[in-house]
Design an enzyme around this catalytic site. Structure first.
Site, PDB file in Angstrom:
ATOM      1  N   ASN A   9      -1.580  60.631 -30.046  1.00 21.40           N
ATOM      2  CA  ASN A   9      -0.281  61.301 -29.997  1.00 21.40           C
ATOM      3  C   ASN A   9      -0.497  62.794 -30.240  1.00 21.40           C
ATOM      4  O   ASN A   9      -0.751  63.208 -31.365  1.00 21.40           O
ATOM      5  CB  ASN A   9       0.649  60.707 -31.054  1.00 21.40           C
ATOM      6  CG  ASN A   9       1.981  61.438 -31.123  1.00 21.40           C
ATOM      7  OD1 ASN A   9       2.364  62.151 -30.198  1.00 21.40           O
ATOM      8  ND2 ASN A   9       2.697  61.270 -32.226  1.00 21.40           N
ATOM      9  N   TRP A  10      -0.397  63.575 -29.166  1.00 24.30           N
ATOM     10  CA  TRP A  10      -0.629  65.011 -29.289  1.00 24.30           C
ATOM     11  C   TRP A  10       0.492  65.735 -30.017  1.00 24.30           C
ATOM     12  O   TRP A  10       0.347  66.911 -30.359  1.00 24.30           O
ATOM     13  CB  TRP A  10      -0.773  65.627 -27.894  1.00 24.30           C
ATOM     14  CG  TRP A  10      -2.100  65.373 -27.251  1.00 24.30           C
ATOM     15  CD1 TRP A  10      -3.141  64.642 -27.757  1.00 24.30           C
ATOM     16  CD2 TRP A  10      -2.536  65.871 -25.983  1.00 24.30           C
ATOM     17  NE1 TRP A  10      -4.196  64.644 -26.887  1.00 24.30           N
ATOM     18  CE2 TRP A  10      -3.849  65.390 -25.780  1.00 24.30           C
ATOM     19  CE3 TRP A  10      -1.945  66.656 -25.003  1.00 24.30           C
ATOM     20  CZ2 TRP A  10      -4.581  65.685 -24.630  1.00 24.30           C
ATOM     21  CZ3 TRP A  10      -2.669  66.947 -23.855  1.00 24.30           C
ATOM     22  CH2 TRP A  10      -3.976  66.471 -23.674  1.00 24.30           C
ATOM     23  N   LYS A  11       1.622  65.074 -30.233  1.00 24.94           N
ATOM     24  CA  LYS A  11       2.791  65.706 -30.851  1.00 24.94           C
ATOM     25  C   LYS A  11       3.137  66.985 -30.055  1.00 24.94           C
ATOM     26  O   LYS A  11       3.011  66.993 -28.834  1.00 24.94           O
ATOM     27  CB  LYS A  11       2.554  65.960 -32.332  1.00 24.94           C
ATOM     28  CG  LYS A  11       2.173  64.668 -33.061  1.00 24.94           C
ATOM     29  CD  LYS A  11       2.203  64.785 -34.548  1.00 24.94           C
ATOM     30  CE  LYS A  11       1.845  63.449 -35.176  1.00 24.94           C
ATOM     31  NZ  LYS A  11       1.992  63.454 -36.644  1.00 24.94           N
ATOM     32  N   HIS A  95       9.439  57.274 -33.773  1.00 22.91           N
ATOM     33  CA  HIS A  95       8.404  57.917 -34.592  1.00 22.91           C
ATOM     34  C   HIS A  95       9.057  58.540 -35.825  1.00 22.91           C
ATOM     35  O   HIS A  95      10.193  59.018 -35.774  1.00 22.91           O
ATOM     36  CB  HIS A  95       7.685  58.986 -33.765  1.00 22.91           C
ATOM     37  CG  HIS A  95       6.454  59.520 -34.430  1.00 22.91           C
ATOM     38  ND1 HIS A  95       6.497  60.464 -35.433  1.00 22.91           N
ATOM     39  CD2 HIS A  95       5.128  59.238 -34.241  1.00 22.91           C
ATOM     40  CE1 HIS A  95       5.273  60.736 -35.833  1.00 22.91           C
ATOM     41  NE2 HIS A  95       4.432  60.009 -35.127  1.00 22.91           N
ATOM     42  N   GLU A  97       8.805  61.275 -37.250  1.00 24.17           N
ATOM     43  CA  GLU A  97       9.276  62.652 -37.085  1.00 24.17           C
ATOM     44  C   GLU A  97      10.584  62.707 -36.314  1.00 24.17           C
ATOM     45  O   GLU A  97      11.421  63.580 -36.556  1.00 24.17           O
ATOM     46  CB  GLU A  97       8.180  63.476 -36.399  1.00 24.17           C
ATOM     47  CG  GLU A  97       6.979  63.695 -37.300  1.00 24.17           C
ATOM     48  CD  GLU A  97       5.695  64.005 -36.562  1.00 24.17           C
ATOM     49  OE1 GLU A  97       4.668  64.137 -37.250  1.00 24.17           O
ATOM     50  OE2 GLU A  97       5.716  64.106 -35.320  1.00 24.17           O
ATOM     51  N   GLU A 163       3.509  53.333 -39.654  1.00 22.71           N
ATOM     52  CA  GLU A 163       3.114  54.659 -40.111  1.00 22.71           C
ATOM     53  C   GLU A 163       3.782  54.960 -41.443  1.00 22.71           C
ATOM     54  O   GLU A 163       4.941  55.371 -41.481  1.00 22.71           O
ATOM     55  CB  GLU A 163       3.458  55.722 -39.067  1.00 22.71           C
ATOM     56  CG  GLU A 163       4.834  55.579 -38.411  1.00 22.71           C
ATOM     57  CD  GLU A 163       5.216  56.787 -37.587  1.00 22.71           C
ATOM     58  OE1 GLU A 163       4.340  57.598 -37.287  1.00 22.71           O
ATOM     59  OE2 GLU A 163       6.408  56.922 -37.277  1.00 22.71           O
ATOM     60  N   GLY A 169      -0.202  63.498 -43.341  1.00 23.94           N
ATOM     61  CA  GLY A 169      -0.272  64.929 -43.605  1.00 23.94           C
ATOM     62  C   GLY A 169       0.075  65.321 -45.030  1.00 23.94           C
ATOM     63  O   GLY A 169       0.388  66.480 -45.299  1.00 23.94           O
ATOM     64  N   SER A 207      -2.533  58.788 -40.554  1.00 25.87           N
ATOM     65  CA  SER A 207      -3.666  59.714 -40.628  1.00 25.87           C
ATOM     66  C   SER A 207      -5.000  59.017 -40.370  1.00 25.87           C
ATOM     67  O   SER A 207      -5.912  59.041 -41.207  1.00 25.87           O
ATOM     68  CB  SER A 207      -3.689  60.419 -41.993  1.00 25.87           C
ATOM     69  OG  SER A 207      -2.540  61.214 -42.156  1.00 25.87           O
ATOM     70  N   GLY A 228      -2.899  60.786 -34.553  1.00 25.28           N
ATOM     71  CA  GLY A 228      -2.241  62.072 -34.416  1.00 25.28           C
ATOM     72  C   GLY A 228      -3.214  63.198 -34.132  1.00 25.28           C
ATOM     73  O   GLY A 228      -3.810  63.285 -33.061  1.00 25.28           O
ATOM     74  N   GLY A 229      -3.422  64.077 -35.118  1.00 23.05           N
ATOM     75  CA  GLY A 229      -4.241  65.273 -34.935  1.00 23.05           C
ATOM     76  C   GLY A 229      -5.637  65.011 -34.423  1.00 23.05           C
ATOM     77  O   GLY A 229      -6.192  65.825 -33.670  1.00 23.05           O
TER      78      GLY A 229
END
Length: 248
Positions: A9-11, A95, A97, A163, A169, A207, A228-229
């Site tokens: 997931n590049w967000k 998600h 977010e 999640e 994060g 994460s 994610g990242g």
């Protein structure tokens, strides 16, 4: 044994020129370019992914979808049939977010789930609790309520992603025991409501990194990872996909 699914997931990240190098590296990596791996990119880059992934085994995924299923006067929205038309196989729904920053509630997510499956995509429905909810011992209650939204697409293909909001994060890390217990509970609840199905997978999305992927993905209860990242960096993402491949 069903392959463990890895979705990056590049967000809200990416630029057209830089994406080319990263995506080509993914295509050249046998651990990444295989069935059971996909990338969820921002809307502006989905066409780029679809073009570069054409003929490969990598899946294209969207990060969100409109609750409005039909074309119409909904400026700024992107409906499910548009995403399917662009070649999206998966779409993230709910998600943390989206829930946190955009106030998405159960009614909204129910419509998004229905729109996704009607367009032929597989929704990846995200659930998880906050730190306050975890510390209050309300994990089962909170996640159980979130899972009820899946009743809207009972009998359809979907994926669940767990999640824990408190482990994304924040510097806090969920233990292997906590991850296993959470996934087992989610599987139990889903199977109770919707019947036994070998196609039900629960991904872990708290994460996931190269250095913890082996331990997490070795759990029988974990059906894959929502990354994610780490999906923005080829070496780390490759290691995660390699960890998932070991379970085959």
């Amino acid at each position: 044994m069903q392959a463990k699914l890895v979705l990056g997931n590049w967000k809200m990240n990416g630029r057209h020129a830089a994406n080319v190098s990263l995506l080509q590296s993914m295509l050249d990596d046998a651990d990444i370019n295989r069935e059971g791996v996909g990338i969820a990119a921002p809307y502006p880059y989905l066409a780029q992914l679809a073009a570069m992934f054409a003929g490969s085994k990598l899946a294209v995924a969207a990060q969100d979808v409109s609750r409005y299923a039909l074309d119409g006067a909904f400026t700024g929205e992107v409906c499910a049939s548009m995403l399917a038309d662009m070649g999206c196989r998966y779409v993230l729904v709910g998600h943390s977010e989206r829930r946190q920053y955009f106030g998405e509630n159960d009614a909204c997510l129910r419509e998004k789930l229905q729109a996704a499956v009607a367009a032929g995509m597989v929704p990846v429905y995200c659930v998880g609790e906050t730190l306050e909810e975890r510390e209050a011992g309300r994990f089962a209650e909170v996640v159980g309520e979130q899972l009820k939204t899946l009743d809207a697409i009972a009998g359809q293909e979907y994926v669940v992603a767990y999640e824990p909001v408190w482990a994304i994060g924040t510097g806090r890390v969920a233990s292997i025991e906590q991850i296993d217990a959470a996934h087992q509970l989610i599987l139990e609840r889903v199977l109770q409501c919707h019947g036994a199905s070998a196609s039900i997978r629960v991904l872990y999305g708290g994460s996931v990194k190269a250095d913890n992927a082996d331990a997490i993905l070795s759990l029988a209860s974990v059906g894959g990872a929502l990354v994610g990242g780490a999906s923005l960096e080829i070496k780390g993402f490759g290691k995660i996909c390699q960890s998932a491949k070991k379970t085959l």
